[in-house]
Scaffold this motif. Sequence first.
Motif: not given
Length: 82
Positions: A1-25
């Motif tokens: 059940m939480y495997i899907g959530l874990g995959i989604v969190l990993i993908v979102l984290g990878a997008i934020l860490a490696f692909a986007l440059n957003i200025d979050i205060p």
Amino acid sequence: MYIGLGIVLIVLGAILAFALNIDIPGVGDDTLGYILMAAGVLAIILSFVATRRRPAGYTTTRESQVDPATGSRVDHTDIDPR
């Protein structure tokens, strides 16, 4: 059940860490990405641990003996619900 959530969190984290440059205060986007990836890995590990601790079904033990006095068969069954 939480495997899907874990995959989604990993993908979102990878997008934020490696692909986007957003200025979050107050929080770096790389840091937030790594935190999300770690939370995703933790969710996957916890889902494996949770499914391993829940035994499914039950265990039965059946013994059969012959009573020497009467010659009849005596059955004994133990059911151990987990």
